[in-house]
Design a protein around this motif. Structure first.
Motif, short mmCIF file in Angstrom:
data_model
loop_
_atom_site.label_atom_id
_atom_site.label_comp_id
_atom_site.label_asym_id
_atom_site.label_seq_id
_atom_site.Cartn_x
_atom_site.Cartn_y
_atom_site.Cartn_z
N GLY A 174 4.12 -36.57 34.76
CA GLY A 174 4.59 -35.19 34.76
C GLY A 174 5.59 -34.89 33.66
O GLY A 174 6.24 -33.84 33.68
N PHE A 175 5.72 -35.79 32.69
CA PHE A 175 6.70 -35.64 31.63
C PHE A 175 6.16 -34.76 30.50
O PHE A 175 5.00 -34.35 30.49
CB PHE A 175 7.10 -37.01 31.07
CG PHE A 175 7.77 -37.92 32.06
CD1 PHE A 175 8.26 -37.44 33.27
CD2 PHE A 175 7.90 -39.28 31.79
CE1 PHE A 175 8.88 -38.28 34.18
CE2 PHE A 175 8.52 -40.13 32.69
CZ PHE A 175 9.01 -39.63 33.89
N TYR A 176 7.03 -34.49 29.54
CA TYR A 176 6.72 -33.62 28.41
C TYR A 176 6.75 -34.42 27.11
O TYR A 176 7.48 -35.41 27.00
CB TYR A 176 7.74 -32.48 28.31
CG TYR A 176 7.66 -31.47 29.43
CD1 TYR A 176 7.25 -30.16 29.19
CD2 TYR A 176 8.00 -31.81 30.74
CE1 TYR A 176 7.18 -29.22 30.21
CE2 TYR A 176 7.92 -30.88 31.77
CZ TYR A 176 7.51 -29.59 31.49
OH TYR A 176 7.43 -28.66 32.50
N LEU A 177 5.97 -33.98 26.13
CA LEU A 177 5.99 -34.55 24.79
C LEU A 177 6.59 -33.54 23.83
O LEU A 177 6.22 -32.36 23.87
CB LEU A 177 4.58 -34.90 24.31
CG LEU A 177 3.71 -35.77 25.20
CD1 LEU A 177 2.35 -36.02 24.54
CD2 LEU A 177 4.39 -37.10 25.53
N SER A 178 7.51 -33.98 22.97
CA SER A 178 8.14 -33.07 22.03
C SER A 178 7.62 -33.33 20.62
O SER A 178 7.59 -34.47 20.16
CB SER A 178 9.66 -33.21 22.07
OG SER A 178 10.26 -32.24 21.24
N MET A 179 7.23 -32.26 19.96
CA MET A 179 6.62 -32.32 18.63
C MET A 179 7.69 -32.09 17.57
O MET A 179 8.36 -31.06 17.56
CB MET A 179 5.53 -31.23 18.54
CG MET A 179 4.75 -31.21 17.25
SD MET A 179 3.53 -29.84 17.24
CE MET A 179 2.47 -30.33 18.60
N SER A 180 7.82 -33.07 16.67
CA SER A 180 8.77 -32.97 15.56
C SER A 180 8.03 -32.75 14.25
O SER A 180 6.79 -32.63 14.22
CB SER A 180 9.60 -34.25 15.46
OG SER A 180 8.80 -35.30 14.94
N GLY A 181 8.76 -32.76 13.15
CA GLY A 181 8.16 -32.59 11.84
C GLY A 181 7.15 -33.66 11.49
O GLY A 181 6.29 -33.45 10.62
N ILE A 182 7.21 -34.82 12.16
CA ILE A 182 6.23 -35.88 11.89
C ILE A 182 4.82 -35.37 12.11
O ILE A 182 3.89 -35.72 11.37
CB ILE A 182 6.51 -37.11 12.78
CG1 ILE A 182 7.86 -37.73 12.45
CG2 ILE A 182 5.40 -38.16 12.62
CD1 ILE A 182 8.26 -38.87 13.37
N ALA A 183 4.64 -34.52 13.12
CA ALA A 183 3.31 -33.99 13.42
C ALA A 183 2.77 -33.11 12.30
O ALA A 183 1.56 -32.87 12.22
CB ALA A 183 3.34 -33.21 14.73
N ALA A 184 3.65 -32.64 11.43
CA ALA A 184 3.24 -31.79 10.32
C ALA A 184 2.97 -32.56 9.04
O ALA A 184 2.49 -31.98 8.06
CB ALA A 184 4.30 -30.72 10.06
N PHE A 185 3.27 -33.88 9.03
CA PHE A 185 3.04 -34.67 7.83
C PHE A 185 1.54 -34.81 7.59
O PHE A 185 0.77 -35.00 8.55
CB PHE A 185 3.67 -36.06 7.96
CG PHE A 185 5.18 -36.07 8.04
CD1 PHE A 185 5.93 -34.92 7.83
CD2 PHE A 185 5.85 -37.24 8.33
CE1 PHE A 185 7.32 -34.94 7.90
CE2 PHE A 185 7.23 -37.29 8.40
CZ PHE A 185 7.97 -36.13 8.19
N PRO A 186 1.08 -34.78 6.35
CA PRO A 186 -0.36 -34.85 6.07
C PRO A 186 -1.05 -36.07 6.67
O PRO A 186 -2.20 -35.98 7.11
CB PRO A 186 -0.41 -34.88 4.54
CG PRO A 186 0.83 -34.16 4.11
CD PRO A 186 1.86 -34.53 5.12
N LYS A 187 -0.36 -37.22 6.71
CA LYS A 187 -1.00 -38.45 7.19
C LYS A 187 -0.87 -38.66 8.70
O LYS A 187 -1.17 -39.75 9.20
CB LYS A 187 -0.41 -39.66 6.45
CG LYS A 187 -0.74 -39.66 4.96
CD LYS A 187 -0.20 -40.90 4.27
CE LYS A 187 -0.56 -40.90 2.78
NZ LYS A 187 -0.04 -42.11 2.08
N SER A 188 -0.48 -37.62 9.43
CA SER A 188 -0.24 -37.76 10.87
C SER A 188 -1.38 -37.22 11.72
O SER A 188 -1.16 -36.77 12.85
CB SER A 188 1.06 -37.03 11.25
OG SER A 188 2.18 -37.67 10.69
N GLN A 189 -2.62 -37.31 11.24
CA GLN A 189 -3.73 -36.76 12.01
C GLN A 189 -3.88 -37.45 13.37
O GLN A 189 -4.19 -36.80 14.37
CB GLN A 189 -5.04 -36.87 11.23
CG GLN A 189 -6.22 -36.17 11.91
CD GLN A 189 -5.93 -34.69 12.15
OE1 GLN A 189 -5.49 -33.98 11.25
NE2 GLN A 189 -6.19 -34.22 13.37
#
Length: 264
Positions: A174-189
């Motif tokens: 039931g926890f949450y995941l937080s999205m940081s700038g890493i998710a926006a890096f080109p190699k983070s598919q």
């Protein structure tokens, strides 16, 4: 053009590169549509300074704990100390705590002890636990699950960049995941794929500033105003407009960080 309201759920406004320009940082964040920011205390001895930042700036809330990379060098946190911090009206979360075996695996036993202390404080205060996890997926999933069976608590996996198995374990609790700038890096598919498999009602957005600035600011000092750059990537992941994604993640923040949502 007015930006849609959004929340930066995790930043470090007391760190030197932001603290030296704090009024400007907060103003730019508000101008970019960031309505609330949670600044994180990573060493309990710094709590008075972090608290003062929240008291001085209406959009800023705070949380506190002992960062796992500091667990061996700082006094062990006590449940009663964390509960005492939680009495402050703008204190909204426990941590960040967690496990980091990337540079500090030699202190893993101390990190695990500290993590369990923070979990108990989260239980007793009903405030969300803020987790830092790096190169410790198996132990992290095990401890979070063990402790949840012993007594429920709420939690966000801050700056999530771990593997799919830990994401699934956290979501199952039931926890949450937080999205940081890493998710926006080109190699983070691969990371974007993990988020795409997560329910959008379990996702938050953060900067972790002054670190991990998203493109087009990568390599520069990050700040809460840049939340929108990561959120635009998040909107693309879920096939939503920026306005809808901002609204959904803000609602998620209110649900998890209930004390901030209730603050007058």
């Amino acid at each position: 053009m007015t930006q849609a309201p959004i929340v930066d759920s995790h930043c470090h406004l007391d760190f030197d590169s932001l603290a030296e320009d704090l009024p400007g940082v907060v103003t730019r964040a508000c101008d970019a549509g960031v309505t609330r920011m949670v600044t994180i205390c990573t060493k309990l001895r710094n709590a008075p300074n972090v608290r003062a930042i929240a008291e001085a700036h209406a959009p800023v809330f705070w949380a506190g704990g002992t960062h796992p990379m500091s667990a061996a060098d700082e006094p062990m946190a006590r449940v009663e100390d964390l509960i005492a911090l939680a009495e402050h009206p703008k204190f909204v979360g426990i941590g960040e705590t967690g496990l980091d075996y990337h540079y500090t695996a030699d202190s893993k036993d101390v990190q695990q002890e500290s993590l369990r202390v923070h979990i108990e404080a989260a239980r007793q205060t009903s405030l969300p636990l803020i987790i830092h996890a790096r190169d410790a997926d198996d132990d992290m999933a095990r401890i979070l699950s063990e402790e949840h069976r012993a007594g429920a608590y709420s939690c966000v996996m801050h700056c999530f960049s771990s593997g799919a198995a830990l994401a699934e374990a956290a979501l199952d609790l039931g926890f949450y995941l937080s999205m940081s700038g890493i998710a926006a890096f080109p190699k983070s598919q691969a990371l974007r794929d993990i988020f795409a498999a997560a329910p959008v009602d379990r996702v938050l957005v953060e900067t972790d500033s002054p670190y991990l600035a998203p493109p087009p600011h990568r390599g520069k000092r990050n700040e809460p105003a840049f939340t929108a750059h990561t959120a635009r990537v998040g909107a693309d992941i879920y096939g939503l407009s920026y306005e809808e994604f901002a609204a959904r993640t803000s609602a998620n923040f209110d649900r998890l960080f209930w004390k901030a949502a209730q603050h007058g």
